[in-house]
Structure formats: C-alpha cells, structure tokens
Scaffold this motif. Structure first.
Motif, PDB file in Angstrom:
ATOM      1  N   GLU A 169       0.840  -1.207   0.000  1.00 27.75           N
ATOM      2  CA  GLU A 169       0.000   0.000   0.000  1.00 27.75           C
ATOM      3  C   GLU A 169       0.874   1.256   0.000  1.00 27.75           C
ATOM      4  O   GLU A 169       1.985   1.246   0.533  1.00 27.75           O
ATOM      5  CB  GLU A 169      -0.894   0.006   1.248  1.00 27.75           C
ATOM      6  CG  GLU A 169      -1.928  -1.098   1.217  1.00 27.75           C
ATOM      7  CD  GLU A 169      -2.814  -1.119   2.453  1.00 27.75           C
ATOM      8  OE1 GLU A 169      -2.596  -0.312   3.366  1.00 27.75           O
ATOM      9  OE2 GLU A 169      -3.720  -1.962   2.485  1.00 27.75           O
ATOM     10  N   HIS A 170       0.339   2.305  -0.547  1.00 22.02           N
ATOM     11  CA  HIS A 170       1.009   3.609  -0.587  1.00 22.02           C
ATOM     12  C   HIS A 170       2.372   3.538  -1.288  1.00 22.02           C
ATOM     13  O   HIS A 170       3.325   4.182  -0.876  1.00 22.02           O
ATOM     14  CB  HIS A 170       1.155   4.191   0.824  1.00 22.02           C
ATOM     15  CG  HIS A 170      -0.156   4.361   1.524  1.00 22.02           C
ATOM     16  ND1 HIS A 170      -1.137   5.213   1.093  1.00 22.02           N
ATOM     17  CD2 HIS A 170      -0.654   3.757   2.634  1.00 22.02           C
ATOM     18  CE1 HIS A 170      -2.176   5.138   1.898  1.00 22.02           C
ATOM     19  NE2 HIS A 170      -1.924   4.261   2.838  1.00 22.02           N
ATOM     20  N   ARG A 172      -2.457   2.355  -7.108  1.00 18.12           N
ATOM     21  CA  ARG A 172      -3.225   2.962  -6.031  1.00 18.12           C
ATOM     22  C   ARG A 172      -3.753   1.918  -5.053  1.00 18.12           C
ATOM     23  O   ARG A 172      -3.827   2.131  -3.858  1.00 18.12           O
ATOM     24  CB  ARG A 172      -4.378   3.751  -6.634  1.00 18.12           C
ATOM     25  CG  ARG A 172      -5.219   4.428  -5.611  1.00 18.12           C
ATOM     26  CD  ARG A 172      -6.015   5.562  -6.199  1.00 18.12           C
ATOM     27  NE  ARG A 172      -6.104   6.638  -5.223  1.00 18.12           N
ATOM     28  CZ  ARG A 172      -6.475   7.867  -5.491  1.00 18.12           C
ATOM     29  NH1 ARG A 172      -6.776   8.191  -6.709  1.00 18.12           N
ATOM     30  NH2 ARG A 172      -6.534   8.776  -4.547  1.00 18.12           N
ATOM     31  N   TYR A 173      -4.192   0.791  -5.606  1.00 16.78           N
ATOM     32  CA  TYR A 173      -4.631  -0.326  -4.768  1.00 16.78           C
ATOM     33  C   TYR A 173      -4.497  -1.597  -5.605  1.00 16.78           C
ATOM     34  O   TYR A 173      -4.309  -1.525  -6.825  1.00 16.78           O
ATOM     35  CB  TYR A 173      -6.067  -0.127  -4.261  1.00 16.78           C
ATOM     36  CG  TYR A 173      -7.105   0.039  -5.338  1.00 16.78           C
ATOM     37  CD1 TYR A 173      -7.777  -1.049  -5.874  1.00 16.78           C
ATOM     38  CD2 TYR A 173      -7.411   1.302  -5.828  1.00 16.78           C
ATOM     39  CE1 TYR A 173      -8.718  -0.887  -6.877  1.00 16.78           C
ATOM     40  CE2 TYR A 173      -8.352   1.478  -6.833  1.00 16.78           C
ATOM     41  CZ  TYR A 173      -9.005   0.384  -7.347  1.00 16.78           C
ATOM     42  OH  TYR A 173      -9.922   0.535  -8.343  1.00 16.78           O
ATOM     43  N   ALA A 174      -4.582  -2.735  -4.968  1.00 14.99           N
ATOM     44  CA  ALA A 174      -4.439  -3.990  -5.700  1.00 14.99           C
ATOM     45  C   ALA A 174      -5.537  -4.099  -6.750  1.00 14.99           C
ATOM     46  O   ALA A 174      -6.713  -3.885  -6.441  1.00 14.99           O
ATOM     47  CB  ALA A 174      -4.512  -5.161  -4.738  1.00 14.99           C
ATOM     48  N   THR A 175      -5.154  -4.398  -7.972  1.00 16.34           N
ATOM     49  CA  THR A 175      -6.035  -4.472  -9.145  1.00 16.34           C
ATOM     50  C   THR A 175      -6.594  -3.107  -9.552  1.00 16.34           C
ATOM     51  O   THR A 175      -7.649  -3.027 -10.157  1.00 16.34           O
ATOM     52  CB  THR A 175      -7.212  -5.467  -8.988  1.00 16.34           C
ATOM     53  OG1 THR A 175      -8.098  -4.977  -7.986  1.00 16.34           O
ATOM     54  CG2 THR A 175      -6.741  -6.844  -8.636  1.00 16.34           C
TER      55      THR A 175
END
Lengths: 572, 568
Positions: B258-259, B265-268
């Motif tokens: 994360e980050h 930005r996010y997973a997937t």
C-alpha cells in the motif's frame, strides 16, 4: 399606527422564515414523512423531487450501477454562487452498504431535506451550505435494500448484494435460500415438538417464547433454525441463499483475502457498488470528512479496523475524540468506539479506505440502540418482549403456527419478525434521523476552513524585504491529517508567491516556534512555492517567510486539496 | 582528438540504432501479437478471447489451445474482432502469462512461437499430446509498455503500464519532469553525479555498477544517480516522472504494497491486472498458472511454513503450506530435466500474479525468468563438474553472459547544464532482459513447450471404477464405488483448501433420497491426494430389481464422470 404595521409585518416575516425542527408548527416547502422507510425506487423519486424543488443547490448524479442493474445515486449539495464544488471542503455521507441496514438512507434523505428547508433560516445551516459541499449517497447497495424490503428476511439477513455465490460449493449458486413458509413476509424460526433429545421448552412465564433447557431438564422442542426448505435436495436447509459476501470488507487498504476476512471477494472493489463509491472518492480530493451509516447497536465507530493496523497518530486521535465525545451527547445511548478494539476485527472496511487509504477523518455510525426503546440505560431482561407488547401492539412477533414441512414433517413456525430489531420502530425514526444528522453536521462544520492571518513586510536593507505570511485554520480538522502526511497521501498544501519581474525571491522558509525561540527552516528548491506536507494544523497556523530582492506588490496563492484556495496581494 | 570523439559518438549512435532495429525485427509488437493470436484462434484446436482493454485502448488477447468440447458444433462468430467461440466446456488447463513487465519481451515472443509450433501440428497429433487438457496463453499482458519499449524514441526501458502519475506529488504532471536524451545517442540511460550527499559507490568487482555504500566497511557514498534528464521544473529533482506507470506484476492482491506508487493505487487498480483476474476467475478449470517475468520459483523454491495465515490468526499466509511444498519440488525437478537453472529471479513476490495464483486462487503458482544478463561464470572448481559444462554449452546462457558485457554503455563524461560535469551510462534498454539472437528464442520456445507438457502430465486424473453391486435381500442392494486420483498433483492443494478455492469432488447417486438407507447420499471429497488418493463409498439402496441408475462423480474443474448400473 405605523409602528403597529411594521410590527405585524416583522412577525409575518419571522413566521415565514421559521426553520424546520424548531418545535413550531410550520409547513415545510417539501412534504416528506420520516415515520416510514422507502425502497430504492421511492428514494429515487424523492431525490428527483428534491432536486426539482431546490435546483440552485442540488444536483443528482448516478455514480454507478449495481449488480442487479439499479442506479446508485449521489446528491451533491453546493452553492455555486460561493465557489466551485472542488474548491470547498466536502463531506461524503453514505448508507446501506449492508442490504438489511436500511435506516441510514432515511437519515440521508432527512439531511438533504433539513439542509434545504433551513437554508436562509438557520445561520449555521446557511453557512454550511455556502462554505461546504455535501455528497450524499442514500443507498450504496440498492439491490440488497430492495431484497430486504420485498423478499422475506430476518432483521439480519440479506447483508450482502445479489451477485450469485456458490456458498455451499456444490457447483450451483444461490439455490437454497430461506423460504417464507407461513407467508408472513418475514423469515422466522422453525421448531419441532419431540419426545426425545429436546433442547428447548416454552418459557413458563410467557409461552410465546422459547428457553433453552438446563442440563438434565426435560424439554418439548428442538429448534430447526430459520424458516426454509431443502431446495436443492442436499440434506441441508437454507445453506446457499442470495449472494453471500460483505461489501464492507471489499475496500482497498488492509484488504485481506476471503480465508482471512469473510466476504472480501476475490480482489478489492470486486463488486460494482463499492468500486463506484471508491472511484467517486478518488476523483474528489476535496472530501475532508466521511460518514457511513449502518445498523445497529448505537455506536460511532472509528478505525483502525484491525489490530494489525497501527493506532492512528495522536493529532488525528484528538480530532476523533473531540467529535466522538460530542457525538455521545448528541446521540443518547450511542457510544464512541474503536472498531477492532470495541467491536470486532474488520479488514477492508469503509473506514479503512477513508482513514487509512485516503487520510480522511471517517466515522461509521451503527444506528439504533435498543435502550432507546424505554429511554433508559437501566435495561430489564424482558425489555424486548415488553416493548413489543406495551408499545408496538404485538407487531414484532409472529405467533407459532403448525406447518407440514416436506423434510421435517409437522413443525411450528413463528417468532420475532424482521422489523423486531436493528431498525427503529417507525415512530422513532425521525429522532434517529435528526440526531445522526446533527453528528454529521458537526463533522462538516469541523472541516478545515483556512484563512489569512497577519502578514508583514519588513525592509531588511535597501531593496531587500522579509515577507511573512500566516495562514490559519480555526477549525478542528487540519487540512491534512497526520496519517495523510505520514503516508504521503494526496498532495501537500502549497503556498506560492509571485513577485514583479524586477524582483526575485532569494530565500524561503517555514517559521517554527515562537519568539524568542523562533527559527526558520529554509527551503532549498522552488523558493516561490512552499509545500506544506502537514498542511494547516487543527485550530492552528503556519507562518512562511520569503526574502525578496525587489519591491512588491507580491501575490500569494494558497492551494489545498481539502482547504480550498486563497489569494492575497501584499505591498508596502 | 575532437574528430575521435565525434567518431565515437557516431559509432555509438549507429550501434544504438542497430540494437533497437534488431529488437524491432526480432520481436513482434502488440498489434502484431494481437493479429497473430486472433489468426491462430481461428484454427480447429484453439480459440482467442479478449481478456481486457488497456486504458490506451490496446486489447489483451488470450489464446486457448485444446480440443473443443463438441468438435462437431460449428464455431459461433463472437465479435467484430473476428473471433469465434466454440463449445468449449470445462477441461483442466494450464495458464501461461507473459509480458506483465513491459521490458521483458522475450516471454511474449516465446509464447507466440510456442503457440505457432503447437498449432502447426495436425489436430489429431495435438489432441493426442493434450490428452483432454488445455493450454491457455496470454502472451502480451501489458501492451502499453511493450509498444513503448519497442517503438519509443528516444529508446527507454520501462516496466509499468505508462499510467500518468504525479510521482513527486507537486500537483503538476510531466512539466519538466520527464527524461531527456541529453547526448543525442537515441537512448535514455542514467546520469551519475559526484555529490557529497550521494550514498552510492562503484562496486569493486564490477566498477561499472553502483551499490549502496556500507558504513560498516568504512565506505562513504560518492555518487547520486538520476535518469538522463534536466531539472525542468526547478525542484531539484531529475527525471522524477519518467512516465513508467504502474508495475502490473506488483498490482495483484497477495502481499500488495500500500502507498507505493509503482505498485498502483490499490491492488487491481489497473485495467490489465483486473482483466487478468476476471479472466482467471471465470475459468476455474485453470489448475496452474505460470508467469514469465522477473520472478523464478524454480531457481529459488518458495519457503514453506506450518500454520501460516488463516481466519483465526487474521493474517494471510506468506509461505507455502508444507503439504504443497512437495508439488513445487516435483515441478522444479521436471523443469530442471528440461532447462538448467539460468538465473535467480526477483525474490520479493509482493503483488505478483503467480503469488496470487497460489495464495488466493489456490492453484500452483509458478514463475520463470527466461532471460537476464549475468556476469560470466567463473571457472568451476572441478573440471568434471557436469552442470558447469552443460551451462557453458547452453547458448542462452552464453547470450546472457555476452549481454552482461555488451549491454552496458560505459560511463562517459558529459557537461550538464545544471549539474556541471556528470557521467552518462548504464544498461542499454532491453538488452539485459531479452535475447537478441533468434536461435535463443527458438531454443527457449522449444524447451518451454516441453516443460508445459510436463506440467500438464502432472495434473490430477480422477478415475472411477465400475460400481460393484450386491443383492443383500430382495429389493435391497449394496453398491460400492471407488474414486481415485492417478495424477501427479492432488485434486486440491492444501492452500486451495485453506482458502476455500479448491472445489470438492462431488458424488451423486441418481435415486430418490429415501431409497438410500445407508451411506452418504451426497458425499463430497475435499481432496484426492496425488497418485495414491482414493475414496471408497458404500450405499445400501432400496429399489426394484432391474432399476437403472447413474452415479455422477464431478471432479473440480472437469466434466462429471458417469457410471450407469442396472440393479440385478
């Protein structure tokens, strides 16, 4: 005579401007009952009517479509005459991500109605609408909402959406849901009278209810669970109903797979409902406050959702604590709690996304606290039964009735119906709406509102000037939460100075401490554009300094994702 | 002297232009890959599927190779792209994905050649080799990056999908923050700058490369390294937004960081990763996923650990389930029969597709790094070291070692307008990760083809013995049935059971429930272990003599096997 006419005119004027909910009887502009619930289509009609009634302030948009093809609506409240939506701090409010947790949608409608009815009448409401933006999504899970209203359920069933899931892993999805065998509109309980191995007996004080037998005690019944059939003939009843997931576990940030967090789905934001909300939030960095409504238990919850996530920074906790404590005053019987510590562990919840992913002060309220039934914390063991009998005229209960079950033979069906818990009785809904709205308005009023503080220009030597500019944030919430600064979420605030072509910025810095211990942290690059990673603090200020070779005027621009935009011109 | 410098630059320009032209000649770009996959999908033993579309509008295509479920059924036109859809049904499949990392073109080309070789066989021959199993290929999973790597000018190596990102978080995108070909050699390389703030030193063994100074060894940093660029926005940073975008093989949900902007930005969050997962989730028949990229589970076997991760501990597993380790070891052994370990892959699996395939999809998740420049091997300690000798004879290894030498542009002094004297140099684009000899691609395609079939040969094979019926009394029968797995893999990996992704083998006797007096009417087998896995069932049935009944055994990801009996 003249003074009497003036007096009468003044009184009439005052009556015409009476705000809603001040205890006086006035006809609202927009008639809407808050002693009932609305299904998705009705919510849509209400939102359209509201938008048509107050077109200057309201805009209605679709942010996505559910699995079942229902539109997910957002109503934006903004006064365009006081600035663009994206240049004001905004609060996002949503509800009903869990299909059965319905009453949050009515709170959303009430909030819209109250804001509009009181604009120009109540000063605080007027200020809120002029200075802030509200994004309100009454139902994130319209499929689940309609399923709860229009199919038979318990008060807890249909938390999910309606995408088929093979919950019993037999290769077929959603093939064995509960069945409303007695046709009362609810899923109640099944019991069977037995002569052997009975586990329950009727309550000697009130035979409508069951009590578990003590060890060695003779009983009369075994309980067979929720009302239903073995629809798929696998020997089990009700093991694969509609859906079977939890969209409030599918958000990115501390998302965990299904084998760690039930309901999370195959990957974050797998379902279109949550994806629509997340994309809406990602596209609006001006959102500075988040509120979601659930039921039940009477709670104002903050994160972290899981023990594995570090506690929030102290500066953010001070904000949460102040809002939470005030919330406990606004909402009798509600408690301000931490999700993982006081409730249970949640990975991938909405506050994970809001607080930990986007660095926004985020609350989840669990609406309706059962002590509200008798308005006292002094609870009695039979409160629920008494409330049903003494207040609700018996409407929460279905009497036991015989039923010839294809698998179990002669049984009886009855018990508490779907309205008997988690949602407030309709006559108490309006109070629930107002008090929860009051909490979100407090949250909205606490969003950052930067303003200029004192500025000075001092000649250090001929042609060389020290310029100091102070920016203040009188509000509780900083322009950047400590978590946002720590994780580098979003953009820092920027303060930019423009000087005449003949002048040049030769040094810049951030003033730390106060006289006589004051110092200036120098900036090395981009002297005319200072980045404030921590933004403007809670009820505090930041002072910046430039050393400029050459006379002004100097134009200063402050830009903040959540604090908006300020401009000033400085000159000797 | 000046003439010599001009000549050197001219030669370098020629050599760079030649190298890129060679890559463009040897490797097909995403449009060509797409067209070829669609063409191959029209054959009798394949079909093409659009996996997804990138945000730049490039289609990601899968080629599914195998025998249609019903060969007699006519293919149905699928869409405007000219695809056809066959009666495909469910058969166990191996999925191979390449090109997630845009600078690794080799996997794409190897899969394409492999597919061409397979589909050049006559249908009967291929059908025989596949023996009821299928191979699904996604050769070019990140077309945005492949296009840039092949055709971008100046030539710059990039891994991600090119998504625009405000990496330095200054609210401005791309303005004076991109890379720049300062010396006009047609390539974006690196700039190294002597700087007291630098934390890098030249490596003693290979002075071309830089590594972090180790204070414990009394080393002091000497260099800073930036991408070749100027500081166009005056923020003191150089080439800080080169436009790489998100690294797709870090954008999957297992262990996602994360980050971290390179992870997304996010997973997937990326269309490429989401499309791939949707494609896979819609095909539960996939038994194993092999990714050609920067990781290699064969050179470095993932670690196993007991009791790692579950709902009780509220933690995900980060190591193999001990019961699955043997399967990874067996597959590794099979690969080494075919292909010698050539290089070590990237160890950190955070956000990778193959790790997701194992930890969250519950299937064998494998990864192989097909080509990576490596330092020439030192002379082995023993002359009779067979492995060493074989390595020396491996032409792909020879090319990897050659790339180590030729792929690096030596540091050359350059007067930078802002930084003063700097040195430009570093790895030339694509040379480290892709062979330049067609013969290497031919060899890799052939070796990988052999290996894919070795994996297929390991798949679980569920067999059902003919039921044994015995008359217990008039109208009362005993029926016995044995279900067995003779394959080299179990029907469910232990991780598949832990994460509830492994479907059970379902057994159903087609008779009224009340006719089954004894025995489980609907048994399910969570797992039939590899080779020895066997389950026996016994039912006592009440029925009329002469009744015909069927017993269906439905293994996961396969069509049900039916046994029909007539009660005597």
């Amino acid at each position: 005579m003249k003074s009497s006419i003036t007096c009468v005119a003044t009184i009439l004027l005052l009556v015409g401007c009476l705000p809603a909910q001040t205890g006086r009887q006035t006809a609202p502009t927009f008639e809407l009952a808050f002693n009932r619930f609305y299904d998705h289509a009705e919510i849509g009609q209400i939102l359209q009517r509201m938008q048509a009634t107050w077109p200057a302030f309201l805009s209605l948009d679709v942010i996505g479509t559910s699995v079942g093809g229902r539109e997910i609506w957002v109503m934006t409240v903004n006064n365009p005459n006081t600035g663009a939506e994206t240049e004001k701090a905004a609060i996002y409010i949503d509800a009903n991500i869990h299909g059965n947790e319905v009453q949050g949608a009515e709170v959303c409608l009430y909030t819209l109605w109250y804001l509009m009815e009181n604009y120009g009448k109540l000063e605080r409401i007027t200020t809120l609408i002029d200075e802030r933006v509200f994004y309100i999504v009454p139902t994130v899970n319209p499929d689940g909402r309609d399923h709860w209203f229009h199919a038979a359920n318990t008060s807890s069933s249909s938390r999910t959406g309606i995408a088929p899931v093979d919950s019993d892993r037999d290769g077929v999805a959603d093939e064995d849901p509960p069945n409303d065998l007695d046709g009362d509109g609810s899923i109640t309980q099944m019991r069977k009278r037995v002569t052997k191995d009975a586990t329950h007996k009727t309550n000697p004080d009130d035979p409508r209810f069951m009590v578990r037998c003590k060890p060695g005690e003779a009983g009369e019944f075994i309980m067979l669970g929720s009302e239903g059939l073995d629809d798929d003939g696998d020997g089990r009843v009700n093991e694969d109903g509609v859906g079977g997931y939890d969209m409030n576990r599918s958000n990115p940030f501390d998302w965990q797979p299904e084998y760690v967090q039930f309901g999370a789905g195959p990957y974050p934001l797998y379902w279109p409902e949550t994806r629509s909300v997340a994309e809406f939030l990602f596209a609006r960095p001006n959102i500075a406050a988040l509120q979601s409504y659930h039921n039940a238990g009477g709670m104002m919850l903050r994160g972290p959702g899981a023990e594995s996530v570090p506690e929030y920074p102290r500066a953010d906790l001070a904000v949460y604590d102040e809002l939470g404590k005030k919330g406990e005053r606004q909402l009798p019987f509600y408690r301000y709690l931490i999700i993982h510590k006081d409730l249970y562990t949640v990975h991938g919840g909405f506050v994970n996304l809001g607080a930990e992913g986007l660095g926004i002060i985020s609350f989840t309220n669990e609406l309706w606290a059962s002590p509200q039934a008798f308005n006292t914390k002094d609870r009695q063991p039979n409160d629920r039964e008494d409330f049903n009998d003494l207040v609700m005229m018996g409407s929460f209960l279905t009497d036991w009735k015989p039923y010839d079950h294809p698998e179990y033979g002669p049984i009886e069906i009855g018990g508490w119906n779907m309205w008997s818990s988690r949602v407030p009785p309709s006559f108490m809904l309006e109070e629930l709406c107002h008090r929860n709205m009051a909490f979100t308005l407090l949250h909205a009023e606490s969003m950052p509102k930067p303003e200029w503080g004192p500025s000075t220009i001092k000649a250090i030597s001929p042609g060389l000037f020290q310029v100091r500019v102070t920016l203040k944030n009188p509000k509780l919430i900083p322009t950047r939460t400590a978590l946002a600064a720590q994780k580098k979420i979003g953009l820092p605030d920027f303060v930019q100075i423009s000087v005449p072509g003949t002048a040049k910025v030769v040094a810049a810095g951030i003033v730390r401490g106060a006289w006589p211990h004051e110092s200036v942290d120098p900036i090395e690059n981009e002297l005319d554009r200072i980045a404030l990673e921590s933004g403007l603090p809670s009820r505090g200020d930041v002072t910046l300094e430039w050393i400029i070779l050459g006379d002004g005027p100097y134009d200063v621009l402050y830009l903040s994702e959540k604090g908006g935009r300020l401009t000033a011109t400085l000159g000797l | 002297m000046r003439f010599m410098s001009i000549l050197a630059i001219a030669l370098a320009l020629v050599s760079t232009a030649q190298a890129q032209a060679d890559f463009e000649k040897l490797y097909r770009d995403p449009q060509a890959v797409r067209a070829r996959l669609l063409e191959l999908g029209l054959g009798a033993m394949a079909q093409s599927v659009v996996v997804g579309v990138t945000d730049e509008g490039h289609e990601i295509i899968a080629l599914e190779i195998g025998r249609p479920h019903d060969q007699a059924a006519a293919p149905v036109p699928d869409d405007a792209a000219g695809l056809v859809r066959r009666d495909w049904g469910r058969k166990p499949a191996l999925l191979v994905v390449a090109g997630l990392e845009g600078h690794r073109l080799v996997g794409t080309e190897v899969l394409l050649r492999l597919a061409e070789n397979l589909l050049a066989l006559d249908a009967a021959g291929l059908d025989q080799r596949l023996a009821g199993r299928r191979i699904y290929l996604v050769p070019c999973a990140n077309p945005n990056a492949a296009i840039r790597n092949l055709h971008g000018r100046p030539h710059r190596e990039m891994i991600g999908n090119g998504r625009l990102q405000d990496l330095d978080r200054d609210g401005r995108r791309g303005a004076g923050e991109a890379t720049e070909d300062l010396d006009g050699d047609g390539m974006i390389l690196s700039m190294r700058v002597v700087d007291p703030k630098g934390d890098l030193v030249a490596d003693a063994e290979d002075p071309r490369t830089l590594r972090t100074a180790d204070p414990k060894k009394n080393e002091r940093g000497r260099y800073l390294v930036h991408p070749e660029s100027t500081d166009g926005d005056g923020d003191g940073r150089y080439g800080e937004e080169p436009g790489d975008g998100v690294r797709i093989d870090r954008n999957f949900p297992h262990g996602f960081r994360e980050h971290d902007q390179a992870s997304g930005r996010y997973a997937t969050s990326e269309p490429e990763s989401r499309a791939l997962l949707d494609y896979i989730l819609a095909r539960p028949e996939i038994e194993a996923v092999l990714v050609y990229g920067g990781h290699d589970t064969f050179v470095k076997l993932p670690e196993a650990a007991k009791d790692e991760g579950d709902r009780r501990s509220r933690k995900p597993a980060m190591k193999l389930h001990p019961d699955d380790k043997a399967h990874y070891e067996a597959v590794t052994k099979l690969r080494q029969e075919e292909i010698l370990p050539r290089i070590e892959g990237v160890e950190d699996e955070a956000g990778s597709l193959h790790a997701w395939a194992y930890y969250q999809f519950g299937r064998l998740g494998l990864a192989a790094n097909l080509f990576q420049a490596r330092a020439p091997a030192k002379a082995g300690p023993k002359d009779d070291d067979a492995d060493q000798a074989a390595k020396l004879q491996d032409p792909v290894v020879a090319e990897m070692e050659a790339a180590w030498t030729t792929g690096f542009a030596e540091w050359t002094a350059f007067d930078h307008a802002q930084l003063g004297r700097v040195e430009l140099g570093g790895w030339r684009p694509l040379v480290r990760t892709n062979p330049q000899e067609a013969s290497s691609l031919v060899l890799l395609a052939s070796q990988e083809e052999q290996f894919l079939f070795k994996i297929l040969d390991q798949f679980a094979v569920v067999e059902v013995e003919d039921p044994v019926v015995k008359v217990l009394a008039p109208g009362l029968f005993e029926v016995r049935l044995t279900v067995r797995n003779t394959g080299g893999l179990p029907t469910a990996l232990a991780q598949g059971l832990r994460n509830r992704q492994a479907d059970p083998v379902l057994v159903r006797v087609d008779i009224a429930r009340d006719a089954i007096l004894q025995g489980d009417p609907l048994p399910r087998i969570d797992n039939l272990p590899a080779r020895i896995g066997e389950e026996r069932f016994r039912w006592v049935l009440r029925a009329k003599g002469g009744t015909r009944l069927a017993i269906d055994v439905a293994p996961p990801r396969r069509h049900a096997l039916r046994k029909e009996i007539t009660l005597p």
